[in-house]
Enzyme design. Structure first.
Site, PDB file in Angstrom:
ATOM      1  CG  HIS A 147      -2.218  -0.762   0.951  1.00  0.00           C
ATOM      2  ND1 HIS A 147      -3.272  -0.260   0.216  1.00  0.00           N
ATOM      3  CD2 HIS A 147      -2.596  -2.007   1.339  1.00  0.00           C
ATOM      4  CE1 HIS A 147      -4.245  -1.145   0.178  1.00  0.00           C
ATOM      5  NE2 HIS A 147      -3.869  -2.217   0.852  1.00  0.00           N
ATOM      6  CG  ASP A 156      -7.645  -2.508   0.579  1.00  0.00           C
ATOM      7  OD1 ASP A 156      -7.085  -3.462   0.012  1.00  0.00           O
ATOM      8  OD2 ASP A 156      -7.208  -1.975   1.619  1.00  0.00           O
ATOM      9  CD  GLU A 173      -6.052  -8.453   2.947  1.00  0.00           C
ATOM     10  OE1 GLU A 173      -5.503  -8.405   4.066  1.00  0.00           O
ATOM     11  OE2 GLU A 173      -5.944  -7.541   2.095  1.00  0.00           O
ATOM     12  CG  HIS A 194      -4.878  -6.365  -1.194  1.00  0.00           C
ATOM     13  ND1 HIS A 194      -4.277  -5.456  -0.356  1.00  0.00           N
ATOM     14  CD2 HIS A 194      -3.947  -6.640  -2.153  1.00  0.00           C
ATOM     15  CE1 HIS A 194      -3.047  -5.199  -0.778  1.00  0.00           C
ATOM     16  NE2 HIS A 194      -2.836  -5.912  -1.880  1.00  0.00           N
TER      17      HIS A 194
END
EC number: 3.4.13.22
Length: 250
Positions: A141, A148, A211, A214
């Site tokens: 990130h 996201d 995730e 993500h």
């Protein structure tokens, strides 16, 4: 006409990333700037989730590299009528990454006191990557290449994706609902995840298997999962008026 979510192919079951291998991939940063997703128009909505939760050090927007910005716009434009894209997080300051890692690790340690340090680190890293500002191996990130996202309906109500954003449970794994026996609600969740996954992957993103929200483009995790020899994005920082003046007057 866009395909119906119910006829989209299944999400494949991918293994967790080999983090040492991903972090060893070379980075040749292409110099793209960070752009705020709030500039984008419908059907993209921006909801900076961590800022709204009051997490220290967050910013009230979602910044991404320009290439990611353009790809997200293409994703939103490809969705079926009445379906929109919500951006929840993008570029993340190091101090926010550290806060998330420490907070999740403490919660896991409290729930599972039997875990040793190595196992505790592995469980934490399943949902939050290790904070790093290392130019050779930054947190995803921190590069502006990780994002996201989730889906919403025409009035902005998030679709049911099976778990909440950032919920650290097995059901958050992207392919969790790719199994034979599902009830009606689980089939709907599966189809929503398939729609998001296929729309993002079609525009070049890769997904973190643990995730569903993500996705990566241009960073080391993207290079790792897509089999590319190098990443395009290293650590990034927001431009400030102080930094700008220093460059101009230096």
């Amino acid at each position: 006409m866009p395909s119906s979510p119910s006829v989209l192919p299944a999400i494949p079951h991918h293994p967790a990333p080999d983090w040492p291998r991903a972090s060893a991939l070379p980075i040749r940063d292409n110099g793209e700037r960070l752009l705020p997703m709030s500039l984008a128009q419908a059907p993209i909505r921006v909801f900076p989730a961590y800022s709204r939760l009051g997490i220290p050090g967050t910013i009230d927007d979602c910044f991404v590299r320009e290439g990611v910005y353009r790809a997200l716009v293409a994703v939103a434009q490809s969705l079926p009528p009445g379906i929109g894209l919500i951006v929840l997080d993008g570029w993340r300051p190091w101090r926010v990454q550290q806060y998330l890692f420490d907070t999740l690790q403490a919660a896991i340690a409290l729930r599972h006191p039997e875990l040793d340090d190595e196992s505790l680190g592995e469980r934490t890293r399943e949902f939050v990557s290790i904070p790093s500002t290392d130019e050779r191996a930054p947190s995803p990130h921190l590069t502006g290449g990780a994002v996201d996202v989730t889906l919403c309906d025409a009035i902005g109500v998030p679709l049911d994706m099976g778990t909440l954003f950032d919920e650290a449970v097995p059901a958050s794994h992207t392919a969790h609902f790719e199994r034979e026996y599902l009830d009606e609600r689980e089939r709907r969740v599966r189809d929503n995840r398939r729609l998001l996954y296929r729309a993002m992957c079609t525009q070049g993103f890769t997904n973190l298997p643990s995730e569903w929200w993500h996705f990566d483009l241009g960073d080391q995790l993207w290079a790792h999962f897509s089999g590319r020899p190098q990443a395009h994005y290293g650590p990034a920082a927001l431009d400030t008026i102080e930094n700008r003046w220093r460059r101009q007057l230096g």
